[in-house]
Design a protein around this motif. Structure first.
Motif, PDB file in Angstrom:
ATOM      1  N   GLN A 423       0.763  -1.218  -0.013  1.00  0.00           N
ATOM      2  CA  GLN A 423       0.154   0.166  -0.209  1.00  0.00           C
ATOM      3  C   GLN A 423       0.733   1.261   0.078  1.00  0.00           C
ATOM      4  N   GLY A 424       2.154   1.060  -0.188  1.00  0.00           N
ATOM      5  CA  GLY A 424       3.122   2.383  -0.088  1.00  0.00           C
ATOM      6  C   GLY A 424       3.127   3.122  -1.459  1.00  0.00           C
ATOM      7  N   GLU A 425       3.675   4.167  -1.105  1.00  0.00           N
ATOM      8  CA  GLU A 425       3.817   4.936  -2.491  1.00  0.00           C
ATOM      9  C   GLU A 425       5.284   5.428  -2.993  1.00  0.00           C
ATOM     10  N   THR A 426       5.646   5.957  -3.751  1.00  0.00           N
ATOM     11  CA  THR A 426       7.028   6.726  -4.057  1.00  0.00           C
ATOM     12  C   THR A 426       6.680   8.103  -4.257  1.00  0.00           C
ATOM     13  N   ALA A 427       7.807   9.129  -4.263  1.00  0.00           N
ATOM     14  CA  ALA A 427       7.464  10.476  -4.306  1.00  0.00           C
ATOM     15  C   ALA A 427       6.561  11.006  -3.446  1.00  0.00           C
ATOM     16  N   ALA A 428       6.788  10.735  -2.038  1.00  0.00           N
ATOM     17  CA  ALA A 428       5.841  10.832  -1.001  1.00  0.00           C
ATOM     18  C   ALA A 428       5.506  12.404  -0.544  1.00  0.00           C
ATOM     19  N   THR A 429       4.572  12.796  -0.110  1.00  0.00           N
ATOM     20  CA  THR A 429       4.107  14.112   0.251  1.00  0.00           C
ATOM     21  C   THR A 429       4.360  14.244   1.707  1.00  0.00           C
ATOM     22  N   LEU A 430       4.524  15.420   2.230  1.00  0.00           N
ATOM     23  CA  LEU A 430       4.862  15.527   3.886  1.00  0.00           C
ATOM     24  C   LEU A 430       3.705  14.982   4.480  1.00  0.00           C
ATOM     25  N   LEU A 431       2.310  14.954   4.004  1.00  0.00           N
ATOM     26  CA  LEU A 431       1.322  14.539   4.971  1.00  0.00           C
ATOM     27  C   LEU A 431       1.604  13.246   5.070  1.00  0.00           C
ATOM     28  N   SER A 432       1.822  12.315   3.956  1.00  0.00           N
ATOM     29  CA  SER A 432       1.983  11.006   4.015  1.00  0.00           C
ATOM     30  C   SER A 432       3.125  10.445   5.017  1.00  0.00           C
ATOM     31  N   GLU A 433       4.156  11.280   4.934  1.00  0.00           N
ATOM     32  CA  GLU A 433       5.264  10.724   5.868  1.00  0.00           C
ATOM     33  C   GLU A 433       4.879  11.196   7.194  1.00  0.00           C
ATOM     34  N   ARG A 434       4.105  12.272   7.496  1.00  0.00           N
ATOM     35  CA  ARG A 434       3.752  12.431   9.023  1.00  0.00           C
ATOM     36  C   ARG A 434       2.590  11.341   9.433  1.00  0.00           C
ATOM     37  N   LEU A 435       1.859  10.772   8.479  1.00  0.00           N
ATOM     38  CA  LEU A 435       0.905   9.898   8.748  1.00  0.00           C
ATOM     39  C   LEU A 435       1.874   8.458   9.124  1.00  0.00           C
ATOM     40  N   ASP A 436       2.739   8.055   8.499  1.00  0.00           N
ATOM     41  CA  ASP A 436       3.739   7.088   8.669  1.00  0.00           C
ATOM     42  C   ASP A 436       4.233   7.155  10.096  1.00  0.00           C
ATOM     43  N   LEU A 437       4.633   8.466  10.617  1.00  0.00           N
ATOM     44  CA  LEU A 437       5.287   8.574  11.888  1.00  0.00           C
ATOM     45  C   LEU A 437       4.154   8.406  13.024  1.00  0.00           C
ATOM     46  N   ALA A 438       3.166   9.002  12.801  1.00  0.00           N
ATOM     47  CA  ALA A 438       2.051   8.690  13.658  1.00  0.00           C
ATOM     48  C   ALA A 438       1.524   7.338  13.860  1.00  0.00           C
ATOM     49  N   GLN A 439       1.810   6.426  12.749  1.00  0.00           N
ATOM     50  CA  GLN A 439       1.426   5.067  12.966  1.00  0.00           C
ATOM     51  C   GLN A 439       2.233   4.293  13.765  1.00  0.00           C
ATOM     52  N   LEU A 440       3.599   4.734  13.605  1.00  0.00           N
ATOM     53  CA  LEU A 440       4.637   4.039  14.158  1.00  0.00           C
ATOM     54  C   LEU A 440       4.826   4.478  15.488  1.00  0.00           C
ATOM     55  N   LEU A 441       4.356   5.540  15.863  1.00  0.00           N
ATOM     56  CA  LEU A 441       4.355   6.117  17.192  1.00  0.00           C
ATOM     57  C   LEU A 441       2.964   5.393  18.018  1.00  0.00           C
ATOM     58  N   THR A 442       2.137   5.253  17.361  1.00  0.00           N
ATOM     59  CA  THR A 442       1.104   4.300  18.189  1.00  0.00           C
ATOM     60  C   THR A 442       1.368   3.104  18.177  1.00  0.00           C
ATOM     61  N   VAL A 443       1.922   2.353  17.385  1.00  0.00           N
ATOM     62  CA  VAL A 443       2.281   0.898  17.562  1.00  0.00           C
ATOM     63  C   VAL A 443       3.590   0.771  18.769  1.00  0.00           C
ATOM     64  N   ILE A 444       4.397   1.631  18.693  1.00  0.00           N
ATOM     65  CA  ILE A 444       5.343   1.543  19.733  1.00  0.00           C
ATOM     66  C   ILE A 444       4.576   1.711  21.085  1.00  0.00           C
ATOM     67  N   ALA A 445       3.869   2.549  21.078  1.00  0.00           N
ATOM     68  CA  ALA A 445       3.153   3.003  22.289  1.00  0.00           C
ATOM     69  C   ALA A 445       2.189   1.796  22.845  1.00  0.00           C
ATOM     70  N   LEU A 446       1.627   1.225  21.927  1.00  0.00           N
ATOM     71  CA  LEU A 446       0.838   0.139  22.177  1.00  0.00           C
ATOM     72  C   LEU A 446       1.707  -1.081  22.763  1.00  0.00           C
ATOM     73  N   LYS A 447       2.785  -1.324  22.052  1.00  0.00           N
ATOM     74  CA  LYS A 447       3.794  -2.235  22.580  1.00  0.00           C
ATOM     75  C   LYS A 447       4.787  -1.791  23.726  1.00  0.00           C
ATOM     76  N   THR A 448       4.660  -0.912  24.091  1.00  0.00           N
ATOM     77  CA  THR A 448       5.655  -0.523  25.612  1.00  0.00           C
ATOM     78  C   THR A 448       4.553   0.471  26.372  1.00  0.00           C
ATOM     79  N   SER A 449       4.568   1.677  25.890  1.00  0.00           N
ATOM     80  CA  SER A 449       3.925   2.883  26.854  1.00  0.00           C
ATOM     81  C   SER A 449       4.022   3.910  26.258  1.00  0.00           C
ATOM     82  N   PRO A 450       2.968   4.860  26.561  1.00  0.00           N
ATOM     83  CA  PRO A 450       3.067   6.332  25.744  1.00  0.00           C
ATOM     84  C   PRO A 450       4.287   7.043  26.012  1.00  0.00           C
TER      85      PRO A 450
END
Length: 820
Positions: A423-450
């Motif tokens: 589902q990925g993309e090339t030539a990414a936009t800034l919004l797409s990159e920040r959505l990735d970062l928000a998803q990774l932050l949420t996954v790490i928080a679920l596995k550890t703590s906020p």
């Protein structure tokens, strides 16, 4: 020379028959196409006739020249196409497909004949004329059954790219269709209808009966691997947990086959595509090596396409992505895997892909010791830092993942591995990159703590990037599987936002708008369309004009003034019974908005839904809001019944309380019967009780709270009385305006009974039911029929129709203010 393939251990759950989502889409598209063609034929007759006449401008002479060839062509189509297609299916040993094709052929012919019968017997003469062709001095209604039958057969026989006879038979059928239209043997709308009926029959047959699966399983996977240069010893299916997955994953043990010893691809098979970065393929491995197989099934790509299309339409900054064919989707997946590896990520390397049957097989290297994050209880800080490093490296190369979840993130010790780039993309936009970062932050928080997740983010991201993540910490930014995990942790997103504000005090966590439109926008748009349709198809301007012509303007104005007072009464009742404090002015506007919503919902249901939404937006819990809504309606009904009984018993006007008509009683009886049947089903009864229990549990405390506060109770009851009597006075003023007044008690009994009985009919705003009940009540009171009809029309204008645009304006205001 070829190498003998030793026995392979295969652990799989093959599917022999499938219902393809694409067929359901085809059914819906065909049905909509039929409706569109018939609507155009009915209302754009000049256009269809002009096109048909232009085509036939040279067809008169051509028809005489081709009279015999056309008949021969029809015979070839009716006999030749089915025979050729069925023979090919039989040769391929697709027995069930043969049965499907025969059923679709018969169903297509049956639908065409049924359409001709229904149009001939139910259609107007003008409509029949628009679908007919001249036949001497008469006309003939034509929807060619053989065209529908052959179209249904071709659709159900299988895809053109894999069925030779379907490919050339489609061309022959198209030629036959053009000749029939040119030679005036069929009208253009009739021919289009026949084609769409056949397509509907073919798709419906395939979806209902299912089709023989042509996905790659078992030996097909072995053949695909062999073509790619692998000799598998075992192939084991790996279960997937993500709900949106449209691919299969296998763990494979295989050895490399020397380049000079590989089995040649079968004729017509696409050439395998090895990775240019793969090891030398002419050097066989001594022992089996683990690999991962990703298998994309062509019949499931309709789901993927629909999902990608919906996201591209609804989400900001999302493109459609891959193409429409299985090959283009597989090539996009290969491109993203190549790009991830080339960017220096630890993502698995693609070693090659090929097409096998109705599937695309991608061979990916296996990462030793890698474990899906879902199977781990926690992760180390070093793993978190490496995950941030991997993701920022991908962003630096212009790649975004878009679906980061516990199923696509792996851990190999302290190494983080990003997989599943489909589902990925090339030539990414800034919004797409920040959505990735928000998803990774949420996954790490679920596995550890906020707190640990934010600490790792601070170590690897600059302050401005961390601030930008605040508005993206919302459900809309997360994959479905992550959202499901978040819901299992009550208050998780709230805790994560609070931890972020503690870490970065200046950050804003107010969710940003990621959608181009919301479900609420769709609902409001649909309601607006329904409102326009109801107004256009129901309101009779001539009758209204005639009724108003003989009415007194002063009394009409007074009737309108009384008709708007129920907004105040309903707001007072809601404020009195609600657990929190609600402002009077805004509550009145919400009741005005409910007048518009009532046009698209049965009487009473629309206002209740608006009140529920209003209270939840005011931070009142859903169970309490439901209980308050129920209490308001119970109080309103109770007050109305008490007023009615009081007037009847004190005035002796029970003769005006007549039974509703037989049609109305029948409709109410049918509704009650359906409810009784549904309640007799244990699962439905348990579901209904489960849904109603929280409300019932809150209803008694709300009632006790109201009874314990006499001031609020009196305020609410006054509002209920005002709501009921204001309409009575409005109805009374309308009768005065037309010069046929009744005693106030008589008018009250007629209105209260008529409105209550008419509202039992589940039509938007009680349209039809209320009018019929009021006219019947006025007739029973001795009002002439013509005056009774006029009075009812005028009353409904001032108390219902005129309030619709006012309600729409109020709705737009409270919607922008965030109250609903």
């Amino acid at each position: 020379m070829t190498t003998a393939v030793p026995p392979v251990t295969i652990t799989d759950t093959p599917v022999s028959r499938v219902r393809q989502p694409a067929n359901l889409v085809g059914m819906m598209a065909s049905a909509l196409g039929i409706i569109l063609v018939l609507v155009i034929a009915a209302y754009a007759y000049g256009t269809t006739t002009g096109v048909t006449d232009d085509v036939r401008s040279f067809g008169a002479v051509l028809g005489q020249i081709l009279a015999v060839p056309v008949n021969i062509l029809e015979g070839l189509v009716v006999i030749g196409i089915p025979v050729a297609v069925l023979i090919e299916l039989a040769v391929r040993r697709l027995t069930r497909q043969v049965l499907n094709a025969i059923i679709a052929f018969a169903l297509g012919a049956g639908l065409a004949m049924a359409a001709v019968f229904l149009i001939a017997h139910l259609g107007t003469d003008a409509f029949i004329h628009k679908l007919s062709v001249p036949l001497g001095d008469a006309e003939r209604l034509t929807i060619p059954a053989f065209v529908s039958a052959c179209t249904g057969l071709l659709v159900s026989a299988g895809p053109r790219r894999r069925r030779t006879t379907v490919r050339w038979s489609s061309t022959v059928l198209l030629v036959a269709v053009l000749v029939l239209v040119v030679t005036a043997a069929s009208s253009l709308p009739g021919m289009l209808t026949a084609l769409l009926l056949g397509a509907f029959a073919g798709h419906a047959t395939q979806y209902v009966m299912g089709v023989t699966s042509e996905r790659a399983y078992g030996q097909d996977l072995v053949e695909a691997l062999t073509r790619l240069g692998f000799a598998p010893s075992s192939i084991t299916r790996v279960e997937r947990h993500e709900r949106e997955e449209v691919s299969r994953r296998y763990h494979c043990e295989a050895t490399r086959i020397p380049l000079t010893s590989r089995t040649q691809a079968a004729p017509g098979s696409p050439a395998p595509t090895p990775s240019p970065a793969a090891p030398a393929l002419d050097t066989p491995s001594a022992t089996p090596t683990p690999y991962t197989l990703l298998v994309l099934d062509g019949d499931l790509q309709a789901i993927s396409l629909a999902t990608r299309l919906w996201r591209a339409i609804r989400f900001r900054g999302v493109d459609l992505g891959a193409g429409f064919s299985l090959k283009s989707i597989a090539e996009r997946n290969a491109l993203l895997l190549y790009a991830a590896h080339a960017a220096g990520l630890d993502s698995p390397q693609l070693l090659g892909f090929t097409l096998q049957g109705d599937s695309a097989v991608l061979v990916v290297e296996d990462i030793p010791g890698a474990t899906p994050l879902r199977e781990l209880d926690t992760v180390t800080d070093a793993w978190c830092d490496h995950a941030w490093e991997q993701l920022t490296t991908a962003h630096a190369a212009g790649l975004v993942h878009r679906r980061l979840s516990e199923d696509r993130l792996y851990a190999a010790g302290d190494r983080a591995i990003l997989t599943g780039w489909d589902q990925g993309e090339t030539a990414a936009t800034l919004l797409s990159e920040r959505l990735d970062l928000a998803q990774l932050l949420t996954v790490i928080a679920l596995k550890t703590s906020p707190e640990r997740a934010l600490a790792s983010a601070q170590r690897n991201l600059d302050a401005s990037t961390l601030v930008a993540l605040g508005p993206l910490l919302q459900a809309a930014a997360l994959p479905a599987s992550t959202n499901a995990e978040v819901r299992r942790h009550q208050g998780f997103m709230k805790n994560l936002r609070e931890a972020l504000t503690s870490t970065v005090p200046d950050v804003s966590v107010e969710p940003t708008e990621l959608f181009r439109f919301s479900p609420k926008t769709i609902i409001m748009t649909v309601m607006s369309i329904v409102a326009v349709v109801v107004v256009i198809t129901t309101i009779n301007l001539a009758e209204i004009t005639a009724a108003l012509h003989h009415a007194s303007p002063g009394w009409i104005a007074l009737a309108f003034g009384f008709a708007v007072l129920p907004w105040l009464g309903a707001a007072m009742a809601l404020i009195a019974f609600a657990p929190g404090r609600l402002p009077l002015g805004r509550s009145v506007l919400v009741q005005m908005a409910s007048s518009f919503i009532a046009l698209a919902a049965p009487a009473g249901i629309g206002p209740a839904g608006v009140n529920l939404r209003y209270m939840t937006r005011r931070k009142i819990s859903l169970p309490q809001a439901l209980a308050t809504t129920a209490l308001v309606q119970v109080a309103q009904i109770t007050v109305t019944v008490i007023i009615l009984l009081t007037m009847v018993l004190t005035s002796g006007q029970a003769g005006l309380v007549t039974l509703p008509s037989g049609t109305m009683l029948l409709a109410v009886g049918v509704i009650l019967g359906v409810v009784a049947i549904l309640m007799a089903i244990p699962n439905v009864r348990r579901w209904a009780w489960k849904q109603a229990l929280p409300t019932l549990q809150q209803l008694r405390p709300r009632l006790m709270a109201a009874l314990s506060q006499p001031t609020r109770l009196v305020f609410g009851l006054v509002g209920n009385v005002l709501h009921a009597l204001a309409y009575v006075f409005s109805f009374y003023a309308v009768l005065y305006a037309l010069g046929h007044p009744l005693p106030l008690v008589d008018a009250a009994v007629i209105y209260l009974v008529g409105n209550t009985v008419g509202a039992l009919i589940p039509t938007p705003g009680g349209v039809g039911g209320v009018e019929g009940a009021l006219i019947a009540g006025l007739s029973a009171a001795g009002i002439p029929a013509a005056i009774g009809v006029s009075a009812t029309i005028v009353f409904r204008v001032v108390s219902y129709w005129v309030q619709i645009p006012m309600g729409w304006v109020a709705m737009r205001f409270v919607e922008r203010a965030g109250d609903i």
